[in-house]
Design a protein around this motif. Sequence first.
Motif, PDB file in Angstrom:
ATOM      1  N   GLY A 249       0.800  -1.213   0.000  1.00  0.00           N
ATOM      2  CA  GLY A 249       0.000   0.000   0.000  1.00  0.00           C
ATOM      3  C   GLY A 249       0.833   1.263   0.000  1.00  0.00           C
ATOM      4  O   GLY A 249       0.487   2.259   0.629  1.00  0.00           O
ATOM      5  N   TRP A 250       1.952   1.245  -0.715  1.00  0.00           N
ATOM      6  CA  TRP A 250       2.820   2.414  -0.820  1.00  0.00           C
ATOM      7  C   TRP A 250       2.226   3.435  -1.786  1.00  0.00           C
ATOM      8  O   TRP A 250       1.410   3.114  -2.649  1.00  0.00           O
ATOM      9  N   GLY A 251       2.676   4.670  -1.652  1.00  0.00           N
ATOM     10  CA  GLY A 251       2.377   5.706  -2.621  1.00  0.00           C
ATOM     11  C   GLY A 251       3.628   6.084  -3.385  1.00  0.00           C
ATOM     12  O   GLY A 251       4.748   5.769  -2.970  1.00  0.00           O
ATOM     13  N   ALA A 252       3.431   6.747  -4.517  1.00  0.00           N
ATOM     14  CA  ALA A 252       4.553   7.243  -5.316  1.00  0.00           C
ATOM     15  C   ALA A 252       4.202   8.636  -5.810  1.00  0.00           C
ATOM     16  O   ALA A 252       3.041   8.911  -6.131  1.00  0.00           O
ATOM     17  N   MET A 253       5.207   9.502  -5.867  1.00  0.00           N
ATOM     18  CA  MET A 253       4.973  10.893  -6.250  1.00  0.00           C
ATOM     19  C   MET A 253       6.232  11.434  -6.895  1.00  0.00           C
ATOM     20  O   MET A 253       7.347  11.089  -6.493  1.00  0.00           O
ATOM     21  N   GLY A 254       6.075  12.272  -7.908  1.00  0.00           N
ATOM     22  CA  GLY A 254       7.247  12.844  -8.540  1.00  0.00           C
ATOM     23  C   GLY A 254       6.884  13.880  -9.571  1.00  0.00           C
ATOM     24  O   GLY A 254       5.716  14.028  -9.956  1.00  0.00           O
ATOM     25  N   ASP A 255       7.885  14.623 -10.017  1.00  0.00           N
ATOM     26  CA  ASP A 255       7.682  15.621 -11.058  1.00  0.00           C
ATOM     27  C   ASP A 255       8.416  15.219 -12.328  1.00  0.00           C
ATOM     28  O   ASP A 255       9.451  14.557 -12.277  1.00  0.00           O
TER      29      ASP A 255
END
Length: 386
Positions: A249-255
């Motif tokens: 249940g991890w999240g991922a975020m980036g630009d």
Amino acid sequence: MVVVPLLGWPLEVLLGSALVVVVLVLVVGWSRVRGPRPVRVAQRVLLIGTTQALVVLLLAAGANNYGYFYGSWSDLLGGSTRAAVTLPPTHAGRAPQQRQVGAAAARASVRNGPTAWSTRAQWATRGRVDSVIVQGARSALTNEALVYLPPEYFQPAFVHRSFPAVEVMTGYPGVVTNLVARQHYPDALLAELRRRGAGPMVLVMLRPTVAPPRDTECTDVPGGPQALTYLSEDVPSAVESVYRVRPLGWGAMGDSTGGYCAVKLAMMRSDVFTTAVSLSGYYHTLRDSTTGDLWGGSQVLRDLNSPEWLLAHQPPPPVSVLATIGTAERGHTGITDTRHFLSLVKAPMSVSSVIIPGGGHNFHSWSTVIGPALDWLSKHLHAASA
């Protein structure tokens, strides 16, 4: 030998001083050069060329200091540093326990520790940023990361709590310290925690450039760097072996490239990542001079690494995605591409979007949405765990 660091004012001062000296020599010595005509011409051309080269280098150093594109000379020249898997202790006086994860062990040993982002007295009120090196047991890749532990991590009421974890990624080539010093992810999450817009999360901040200088686009390259394996298996396993984070249940975020990677991790490894945020990301595979052929000449592999192709040709995974984009972002990775991606999403996958009027592909535009994006990410991760 003293080496001037690539980032920081010393290099700019050195280049600026050298430029002043060469310009003075050029002005004073222009009419004083001696020798046959070909020699005089060569001397003047050399002086002019040196001046122009120093101007270009000074501008490049200034741009790098502003954008944090390369953090060291080894990054710029294509080198990399491999080290043992190291993660800092999470409790004073107690070393982390090593344990087997899956078929291979995510080895961990204590070497690096807390950064100067906060003092020990502030951990329970401000949180802590750790500097770590993670070497993948499966991918054999090594990368630096900064791990933000929220204040709750150190409070007695949460001592037995496992926290949602989020991989936060830079663009390409990226410098991991940029996520703290320029984009202020820990400060943004802390602000949302204080106003109760977000719940506590552990941020694992790193860059997707795991095999510099090549841009692997978070891909398991046939016969090459196994970037997807590193980010989707090695990093979560190693972090979970040391910190109190949930294994799934991890999240991922980036630009930019990090946004593409975040969505790709959620779509291709939904067994680990359930939520993704893409800030000015793109949603199809790219090939240019920085990537080369990432798919071993296989169109099938290229398609399977394209979120848009996956949505158009395969059942969507049960994940949630937030996509942000500025109206000033044009070209094949801009707002038109984002709108195309949004049009392809169907249940059980869900998507939300934020359109930034006049927004561009830059830190300023992303800073306006990082706080709300962390709120959105937190709500989905905490809802999924509940």
